[in-house]
Motif scaffolding. Structure first.
Motif, PDB file in Angstrom:
ATOM      1  N   CYS A  66      35.127  34.040  44.168  1.00 16.88           N
ATOM      2  CA  CYS A  66      36.399  33.486  43.608  1.00 16.88           C
ATOM      3  C   CYS A  66      37.515  34.321  43.225  1.00 16.88           C
ATOM      4  CB  CYS A  66      35.727  32.424  42.509  1.00 16.88           C
ATOM      5  SG  CYS A  66      36.976  31.552  41.602  1.00 16.88           S
TER       6      CYS A  66
ATOM      7  N   PHE B  31      41.347  26.745  34.261  1.00 18.77           N
ATOM      8  CA  PHE B  31      40.454  28.046  33.888  1.00 18.77           C
ATOM      9  C   PHE B  31      41.078  29.054  33.513  1.00 18.77           C
ATOM     10  CE2 PHE B  31      37.837  31.467  35.077  1.00 18.77           C
ATOM     11  CZ  PHE B  31      36.582  31.411  34.285  1.00 18.77           C
TER      12      PHE B  31
ATOM     13  N   LYS C  74      42.533  28.578  30.244  1.00 19.47           N
ATOM     14  CA  LYS C  74      41.421  28.327  29.117  1.00 19.47           C
ATOM     15  C   LYS C  74      40.519  29.599  28.976  1.00 19.47           C
ATOM     16  CE  LYS C  74      40.708  23.455  29.527  1.00 19.47           C
ATOM     17  NZ  LYS C  74      41.051  22.592  28.098  1.00 19.47           N
ATOM     18  N   ASN C  75      40.146  30.162  30.212  1.00 15.65           N
ATOM     19  CA  ASN C  75      39.200  31.277  30.029  1.00 15.65           C
ATOM     20  C   ASN C  75      39.873  32.361  30.733  1.00 15.65           C
ATOM     21  OD1 ASN C  75      36.222  30.634  29.279  1.00 15.65           O
ATOM     22  ND2 ASN C  75      37.077  28.979  30.186  1.00 15.65           N
TER      23      ASN C  75
ATOM     24  N   ASP D  21      40.611  35.521  30.030  1.00 17.35           N
ATOM     25  CA  ASP D  21      39.986  36.917  29.967  1.00 17.35           C
ATOM     26  C   ASP D  21      39.030  36.854  31.171  1.00 17.35           C
ATOM     27  OD1 ASP D  21      41.550  38.324  27.565  1.00 17.35           O
ATOM     28  OD2 ASP D  21      40.630  36.238  26.833  1.00 17.35           O
ATOM     29  N   VAL D  22      38.174  35.896  31.193  1.00 16.19           N
ATOM     30  CA  VAL D  22      37.293  36.080  32.374  1.00 16.19           C
ATOM     31  C   VAL D  22      37.984  36.082  33.687  1.00 16.19           C
ATOM     32  CG1 VAL D  22      35.148  35.026  33.358  1.00 16.19           C
ATOM     33  CG2 VAL D  22      35.771  34.853  31.006  1.00 16.19           C
TER      34      VAL D  22
ATOM     35  N   ALA E  75      39.586  39.215  34.675  1.00 17.82           N
ATOM     36  CA  ALA E  75      38.393  40.097  35.094  1.00 17.82           C
ATOM     37  C   ALA E  75      38.023  39.861  36.697  1.00 17.82           C
ATOM     38  CB  ALA E  75      37.158  40.209  34.147  1.00 17.82           C
ATOM     39  N   MET E  76      37.994  38.437  37.108  1.00 10.20           N
ATOM     40  CA  MET E  76      37.459  38.294  38.615  1.00 10.20           C
ATOM     41  C   MET E  76      38.896  38.714  39.443  1.00 10.20           C
ATOM     42  SD  MET E  76      35.972  34.608  37.484  1.00 10.20           S
ATOM     43  CE  MET E  76      35.776  34.064  39.042  1.00 10.20           C
TER      44      MET E  76
ATOM     45  N   PHE F 114      33.144  29.318  23.981  1.00 12.98           N
ATOM     46  CA  PHE F 114      32.798  30.379  25.012  1.00 12.98           C
ATOM     47  C   PHE F 114      33.884  31.414  25.368  1.00 12.98           C
ATOM     48  CE2 PHE F 114      32.805  31.659  29.440  1.00 12.98           C
ATOM     49  CZ  PHE F 114      31.350  31.978  29.812  1.00 12.98           C
ATOM     50  N   PRO F 115      35.403  31.041  25.499  1.00  9.71           N
ATOM     51  CA  PRO F 115      36.196  32.159  25.690  1.00  9.71           C
ATOM     52  C   PRO F 115      36.313  33.385  24.640  1.00  9.71           C
ATOM     53  CG  PRO F 115      37.084  30.113  25.773  1.00  9.71           C
ATOM     54  CD  PRO F 115      36.006  29.639  25.269  1.00  9.71           C
TER      55      PRO F 115
ATOM     56  N   ALA G 121      33.322  35.265  25.347  1.00  9.22           N
ATOM     57  CA  ALA G 121      33.281  35.993  26.672  1.00  9.22           C
ATOM     58  C   ALA G 121      34.204  37.542  26.522  1.00  9.22           C
ATOM     59  CB  ALA G 121      34.011  35.097  27.737  1.00  9.22           C
ATOM     60  N   VAL G 122      35.033  37.271  25.638  1.00  6.78           N
ATOM     61  CA  VAL G 122      36.024  38.338  25.512  1.00  6.78           C
ATOM     62  C   VAL G 122      35.317  39.569  24.981  1.00  6.78           C
ATOM     63  CG1 VAL G 122      37.865  39.199  23.891  1.00  6.78           C
ATOM     64  CG2 VAL G 122      37.899  36.948  25.050  1.00  6.78           C
TER      65      VAL G 122
ATOM     66  N   LEU H 258      33.111  41.074  27.838  1.00  7.02           N
ATOM     67  CA  LEU H 258      33.940  41.691  28.705  1.00  7.02           C
ATOM     68  C   LEU H 258      34.268  43.021  28.368  1.00  7.02           C
ATOM     69  CD1 LEU H 258      36.374  38.713  29.700  1.00  7.02           C
ATOM     70  CD2 LEU H 258      34.931  39.825  31.108  1.00  7.02           C
TER      71      LEU H 258
ATOM     72  N   ARG I  19      28.823  45.446  32.228  1.00  6.43           N
ATOM     73  CA  ARG I  19      29.665  44.855  33.459  1.00  6.43           C
ATOM     74  C   ARG I  19      28.929  45.523  34.389  1.00  6.43           C
ATOM     75  NH1 ARG I  19      35.065  43.385  32.710  1.00  6.43           N
ATOM     76  NH2 ARG I  19      35.467  43.562  35.086  1.00  6.43           N
TER      77      ARG I  19
ATOM     78  N   HIS J 295      24.232  41.610  42.264  1.00  6.76           N
ATOM     79  CA  HIS J 295      24.512  41.641  43.696  1.00  6.76           C
ATOM     80  C   HIS J 295      23.117  42.034  44.429  1.00  6.76           C
ATOM     81  CE1 HIS J 295      28.871  41.117  44.332  1.00  6.76           C
ATOM     82  NE2 HIS J 295      28.564  41.356  42.967  1.00  6.76           N
TER      83      HIS J 295
ATOM     84  N   ARG K  19      21.277  38.689  44.588  1.00 13.05           N
ATOM     85  CA  ARG K  19      21.921  37.721  45.692  1.00 13.05           C
ATOM     86  C   ARG K  19      21.771  38.176  46.923  1.00 13.05           C
ATOM     87  NH1 ARG K  19      28.142  37.798  44.201  1.00 13.05           N
ATOM     88  NH2 ARG K  19      27.509  37.943  42.079  1.00 13.05           N
TER      89      ARG K  19
ATOM     90  N   PRO L 134      30.645  33.964  39.393  1.00 11.77           N
ATOM     91  CA  PRO L 134      31.503  35.096  39.046  1.00 11.77           C
ATOM     92  C   PRO L 134      31.751  35.178  37.692  1.00 11.77           C
ATOM     93  CG  PRO L 134      32.594  33.019  40.188  1.00 11.77           C
ATOM     94  CD  PRO L 134      31.010  33.070  40.351  1.00 11.77           C
ATOM     95  N   VAL L 135      31.447  34.093  36.958  1.00 11.85           N
ATOM     96  CA  VAL L 135      31.743  34.073  35.515  1.00 11.85           C
ATOM     97  C   VAL L 135      30.732  34.750  34.728  1.00 11.85           C
ATOM     98  CG1 VAL L 135      31.965  32.756  33.367  1.00 11.85           C
ATOM     99  CG2 VAL L 135      33.037  31.873  35.717  1.00 11.85           C
TER     100      VAL L 135
ATOM    101  N   GLU M  13      28.448  36.807  36.113  1.00 13.15           N
ATOM    102  CA  GLU M  13      28.499  38.321  36.670  1.00 13.15           C
ATOM    103  C   GLU M  13      29.513  39.160  35.536  1.00 13.15           C
ATOM    104  OE1 GLU M  13      29.653  38.934  40.675  1.00 13.15           O
ATOM    105  OE2 GLU M  13      30.213  41.104  40.266  1.00 13.15           O
ATOM    106  N   ARG M  14      30.617  38.510  35.248  1.00 11.96           N
ATOM    107  CA  ARG M  14      31.547  39.233  34.570  1.00 11.96           C
ATOM    108  C   ARG M  14      30.994  39.160  32.909  1.00 11.96           C
ATOM    109  NH1 ARG M  14      33.059  38.290  39.248  1.00 11.96           N
ATOM    110  NH2 ARG M  14      34.392  39.483  40.016  1.00 11.96           N
ATOM    111  N   VAL M  15      30.664  38.383  32.363  1.00 15.07           N
ATOM    112  CA  VAL M  15      30.153  38.200  31.003  1.00 15.07           C
ATOM    113  C   VAL M  15      28.928  38.275  30.635  1.00 15.07           C
ATOM    114  CG1 VAL M  15      32.471  36.853  30.495  1.00 15.07           C
ATOM    115  CG2 VAL M  15      30.189  35.408  30.890  1.00 15.07           C
TER     116      VAL M  15
ATOM    117  N   ALA N 202      33.717  26.656  31.270  1.00 17.66           N
ATOM    118  CA  ALA N 202      33.484  27.822  31.758  1.00 17.66           C
ATOM    119  C   ALA N 202      33.088  28.077  33.250  1.00 17.66           C
ATOM    120  CB  ALA N 202      32.264  28.448  30.735  1.00 17.66           C
TER     121      ALA N 202
END
Ligand code: SF4
Lengths: 233, 484
Positions: free
Chosen positions: A164, A171, A174-175, A177-178, A181-182, B18-19, B22-23, B26, B32, B40, B43, B332-333, B335-337, B373
């Motif tokens: 993605c 999103f 709302k999110n 920062d995530v 990063a993606m 959550f946001p 998450a920051v 991150l 990370r 990876h 998976r 993907p979320v 994986e980042r956080v 999220a």
């Protein structure tokens, strides 16, 4: 074949060239295209953000605008996925039309049986298969088959293509920062391919990717694949 | 409806949206990098062993059908399980929530007079915060799963349901062992074999001295009263066979109707979780076998918000979860956080739908933000061995979160309503498009390009990292009108 175009609200306002390309392409292939002006928005953003009550009137409006057509084409994987997957659940009467709405590559490859649309595009292109096209519509390699048949086009694989880009509608806000990063990883993968153009089946994802690329000053052009196919030879 | 049943307690939710959480995550580059590498690797391994099975989709359908059947007749199956396990010599206890479950387990350990226990890796005991309850009662619990041990030694929280220490790399683990294990050999290297050997020596003493073991269970067979635990290291089996007393904490959703159902799940689970064709250590026990293994066997069945989840027709599929972790490995979320941002023992996509249901979506803190999220990319649904439609449940819970706040003022609701009103009518819609185009035209003229770098709130969240497109000089519908 008489085909109705559902241009989608995002394309109507921000990316009319994509709609024009679909019209040009289908007419070139000998089909008549109709644009029912009663159409507005499929309601995806409302439904996916938890506003079902606000989405339902839009679903009904869609049924009214398109019910009389045998085939409806939309240059957007996620809007077609919304219609096909969510409409029958939101409004049972929408089940019929939901089956006759196609993403562009489905219409071309599955319904009309063409892969070579007679286009020419002498550039290096990489393709991002957007999530809803990939996992909800299961478009598979249909868009790639269409692109491979384009004269002069060099298709380069995109590493991690199925991941993605981080858009996800609200999103991205709302999110943020995530999402960012993606997006960073997606932009890096695109730049690494050395492609001139990044193409996809969804302008909303491309707006996200393009916004990231342009912020980085990356010299990659962002294009809906319909615009590549619509270009004549 | 779900509001009427009690919600769960324990480690299922935290205070930060959550946001915000998450920051913080991150901002940890080492985390990370560790997560990227680990997710990876697993998976890809999973994809390889799943792709080689021609009947994988049929297995998934079978797994999903069996779990749906279990949920449809859960009360009856639970009674059947209790009868069978009791007949085989086990004692079955019931606990409504985390506090009750901890009380039962603590009481059982006390009865044995033991002040230390060994633990088999278990999500249910993490969920009810059993280690903390035992500690408060003066009982020392030692995690015997290598990754759980690492997390425990470092006074940390697990961040993944299968690989609780996924957020550490090898050299970080070596440092934790050296500083915290007490009996770590001098000059420890970060080679996996060396680290595993150090843990083995450390744990051996505990295995030999502990009189009580505590486990969870992957499956509980209603027909026979059998519990099943899958693990990779063999440490679990030591715990399940050596001590006198075995106490297993099991969520009520872990039931399978019959023994033959295991055939499906013992194929689905290893390939989905560790990417192995067959699970290395699969232990099964049915009550007490005289003269063989633990002679004092207890099973604590916990609800802790599961009945509330079961009451939701769309959301109940979250109870089908077999905790394989495939969904978080492709997310993907996640994986980042990483796992900690979810503030629950259940992170990743399954956590985003399970934790809020167990605690109630409208609970303050992280719960009401978890359904949002996700980009709804669908990667989780694709890999889930029991076909839990996670995106569908996410959207359903978003609906619930929005509905819970209906009537309260919100800028988002006002915007959504206004857009719905405009888009609900073609004339209003056409006028709005034209207005948007006309309104942005001067800006486009000044910029001489169709991209903006900064927009006011709420779009400022977009332009913080991405340029934004401006409306075209002519909408599609105006072009159509003009040219047709
Ligand atoms: S939701 Fe599905 S994929 Fe995720 S842990 Fe549970 S069983 Fe595995």
């Amino acid at each position: 074949m008489r085909i109705a175009l559902f241009v989608t609200c995002v394309n109507d306002l921000l990316y009319p060239d994509t709609g024009k390309a679909v019209v040009r392409l289908l007419e070139r292939l000998g089909h008549q295209v109709d644009f029912p002006e009663a159409q507005t928005c499929c309601g995806q953003m409302h439904a996916n953000s938890g506003y079902r009550d606000e989405a339902v009137p839009l679903v009904r409006g869609f049924v009214e605008a398109f019910d009389r057509y045998d085939a409806v084409v939309a240059p957007s994987g996620s809007c077609v996925a919304m219609v096909r997957e969510s409409y029958p659940r939101l409004v049972p009467e929408a089940a019929g039309i939901a089956e006759r709405v196609y993403e562009l590559s489905e219409l071309l490859v599955d319904v009309l049986g063409v892969t070579d649309v007679g286009a020419s595009f002498p550039y290096r292109v990489t393709y991002h298969p957007t999530c809803h096209g990939l996992r909800m519509l299961r478009l598979g390699d249909k868009p790639l088959r269409l692109l491979r048949a384009v004269e002069g086009l060099e298709l380069v694989p995109l590493p991690g293509a199925e991941e993605c880009c981080g858009f996800g509608g609200t999103f991205a806000l709302k999110n943020s920062d995530v999402s960012t990063a993606m997006l960073a990883d997606k932009c890096a993968a695109i730049c690494d391919t050395g492609a001139d153009v990044i193409a996809a089946a969804d302008n909303s994802c491309l707006a996200h990717i393009g916004g990231g690329l342009s912020r980085r000053g990356a010299p990659v052009r962002v294009m809906h694949y319909a615009e590549i196919l619509g270009g004549g030879s | 409806m779900s509001e009427r049943l009690p919600h769960g307690s324990g480690r299922l939710a935290g205070p930060r949206p959550f946001p915000d959480a998450a920051v913080v995550e991150l901002g940890k580059p080492q985390l990370r990098a560790n997560l990227h590498k680990a997710t990876h690797t697993i998976r890809n391994k999973r994809a390889r062993v799943v792709d080689e099975l021609p009947d994988w989709e049929k297995l998934r359908l079978a797994g999903s059908a069996i779990k749906s059947d279990v949920m449809a007749r859960l009360p009856e199956l639970l009674v059947q399980f209790e009868a069978a396990a009791t007949a085989a010599g086990a004692t079955v206890h019931w606990a409504r929530d985390a506090a009750e479950a901890c009380e039962v387990v603590t009481g059982l350990v006390r009865e044995t007079g033991a002040d230390e226990v060994v633990k088999v890796k278990s999500m249910a005991t993490q969920e009810i915060e059993l280690n903390e309850a035992l500690e408060a009662a003066g009982i020392t619990a030692t995690e015997t799963d290598l990754a759980e041990l690492i997390v425990q030694l470092n006074d940390d929280q697990p961040s993944h349901i299968l690989v609780p220490a996924i957020h550490y790399n090898r050299s970080q683990i070596r440092d934790i062992f050296t500083e915290r294990m007490g009996d770590a050999p001098a000059g420890l290297t970060d080679e996996p074999r060396v680290l595993a050997e150090a843990a083995r020596l450390h744990l051996r003493r505990k295995f030999l001295s502990s009189k009580v073991a505590i486990s969870g269970a992957n499956f509980a067979v209603a027909e026979t009263g059998t519990l099943v635990v899958l693990e990779s290291e063999g440490n679990g089996r030591m715990c399940l066979t050596l001590p006198e007393t075995l106490i297993s904490v099991v969520g009520v959703e872990k039931l399978l109707p019959s023994f033959t159902d295991l055939e499906v799940f013992l194929q689905l689970l290893p390939r989905s979780s560790t990417g192995e064709r067959m699970n290395p250590y699969t232990s099964m026990w049915t009550g007490v076998t005289p003269g063989d293994g633990p002679q004092n066997v207890h099973i604590v069945l916990i609800d802790n918000g599961r009945s509330a989840t079961l009451a939701d027709e769309v959301g109940r599929q979250a109870l089908h979860c077999i905790r394989c972790s495939a969904c978080m490995n492709v997310c993907p979320v996640y994986e980042r956080v990483g796992g900690h941002a979810y503030q629950s023992v259940y992170p990743g996509p399954i956590g985003a739908i399970l934790s809020p249901q167990m605690t109630g979506v409208s609970a303050s803190g992280v719960s009401s933000t978890l359904p949002f999220a996700s980009t709804l990319c669908g990667a989780c649904y694709d890999v889930c061995p029991v076909r839990i439609n996670i995106p569908e449940v996410l959207v359903h819970l978003r609906q619930e979160a929005v509905d819970a706040h209906r009537g309260k003022p919100s800028a988002e609701r006002t915007a959504m309503k206004a857009m719905g009103w405009v888009m609900g009518d073609r004339r209003r819609y056409a006028r709005a498009l034209r207005a948007a185009r006309a309104g942005s035209a001067p800006l486009a003229a000044v910029l001489r390009r169709r991209k903006v770098r900064r927009l006011p709130w709420p779009m400022s969240a977009w332009t913080a990292s991405r340029d934004a497109p401006l409306p075209a000089t002519e909408t599609f519908r105006d072009w159509w009108r003009r040219t047709r």
